[in-house]
Design an enzyme around this catalytic site. Structure first.
Site, short mmCIF file in Angstrom:
data_model
loop_
_atom_site.label_atom_id
_atom_site.label_comp_id
_atom_site.label_asym_id
_atom_site.label_seq_id
_atom_site.Cartn_x
_atom_site.Cartn_y
_atom_site.Cartn_z
N ASP A 118 0.86 -1.18 0.00
CA ASP A 118 0.00 0.00 0.00
C ASP A 118 0.91 1.24 0.00
OD1 ASP A 118 -2.45 1.56 0.45
OD2 ASP A 118 -1.65 1.85 2.47
N ASP B 93 -0.29 5.27 0.73
CA ASP B 93 -0.57 6.29 1.75
C ASP B 93 -0.63 5.69 3.15
OD1 ASP B 93 -0.75 7.91 -0.42
OD2 ASP B 93 -2.87 8.38 -0.22
N ASP C 252 -2.10 -0.66 5.87
CA ASP C 252 -2.45 -0.04 7.14
C ASP C 252 -3.95 0.16 7.35
OD1 ASP C 252 -2.75 2.03 5.21
OD2 ASP C 252 -2.50 3.54 6.78
#
Length: 256
Positions: free
Chosen positions: A8, A10, A195
């Site tokens: 991922d 961001d 996240d």
């Protein structure tokens, strides 16, 4: 052994506030030295990813875009647009009271998306070049969200919460695209880092999953793979936590 890292962006490889990946550079260098491909897996568009992909020096490695709804292949055009049109049509049919609490990227200007994301306006313009999905800001209640999802589901549209935004798509996840790319590149082992809830399937599907600490959103609840030692959590957030986990896993794998 062919190892591939799926990540991922961001809040994971990129800092939540500054979008910098500098703290992750030692781990990125270690992967490059070992010839380990890094596959970006993000909610970002192909237009956004193309810029980051080049800056990171990822060569011809494909990337997962728009939360798994599409795949970016350097030097090749991305087919699409029909999915996005279908999502926008579904939104037009949502009752006014529910539609009012979802502000999608397609509803606003480049300037407004820049405000919503913290991106520069020129980058926000790239974020609005959507082909497969529609992220947006949700300000309604939990009950309204359930109703919103039910309405969209009648059109085959799903709504997933990411680190910042609620993203609408036709249901394809990062895990679907990860399996496709892993098979294509002949992966024997995979590492996935994320996240937010929209990373959960990818983390569970990988051989080694890493939940990067998230101090800006809901984060991820305990996952099945954690109890089996297949998924771990970082102490540090963002690119520093990313680097710590990748370097530790490389060390463990090389000792196997």
């Amino acid at each position: 052994m062919t190892l591939i890292v799926f990540t991922d962006l961001d809040g994971t490889l990129l800092d939540h506030e500054t979008y910098s990946w500098e703290p992750a550079r030692p781990a990125l260098d270690a992967l490059k030295a070992r010839g380990v491909p890094v596959v970006l897996a993000t909610s970002k568009t192909a237009a956004e990813v193309a810029v980051l992909h080049e800056a990171l020096g990822l060569g011809q490695t494909p990337a997962i875009v728009e939360n798994g709804a599409g795949i970016y292949r350097p030097g090749q055009p991305i087919e699409g647009g029909e999915d996005y049109a279908r999502i926008r049509q579904a939104l037009r049919d949502v009752p006014t009271e529910l539609r009012a609490v979802f502000e999608g990227f397609g509803d606003v200007s480049d300037e407004r998306v820049a405000e919503m994301t913290g991106l520069a306006e020129e980058t926000a313009a790239l974020a609005r070049q959507r082909q497969f999905s529609e992220p947006g800001s949700w300000t309604g209640t939990a009950a309204e969200l359930t109703a919103f999802r039910t309405m969209l589901g009648m059109y085959g549209v799903t709504a997933r919460q990411g680190g910042r935004f609620l993203t609408l798509s036709l249901g394809r996840t990062k895990a679907c695209a990860m399996r496709e790319i892993a098979a294509e590149l002949g992966a024997d082992r995979t590492i996935a880092l994320g996240d937010a809830p929209n990373d959960s399937e990818m983390l569970e599907a990988a051989d080694h999953g890493v939940i990067v600490a998230n101090g800006h959103g809901a984060g991820l609840p305990p996952m099945d793979g954690e109890s089996k030692g297949r998924i771990r959590r970082t102490q540090a957030p963002g690119p520093q936590g990313w680097a710590d986990a990748v370097l530790a896993l490389l060390n463990e794998i090389e000792k196997d």
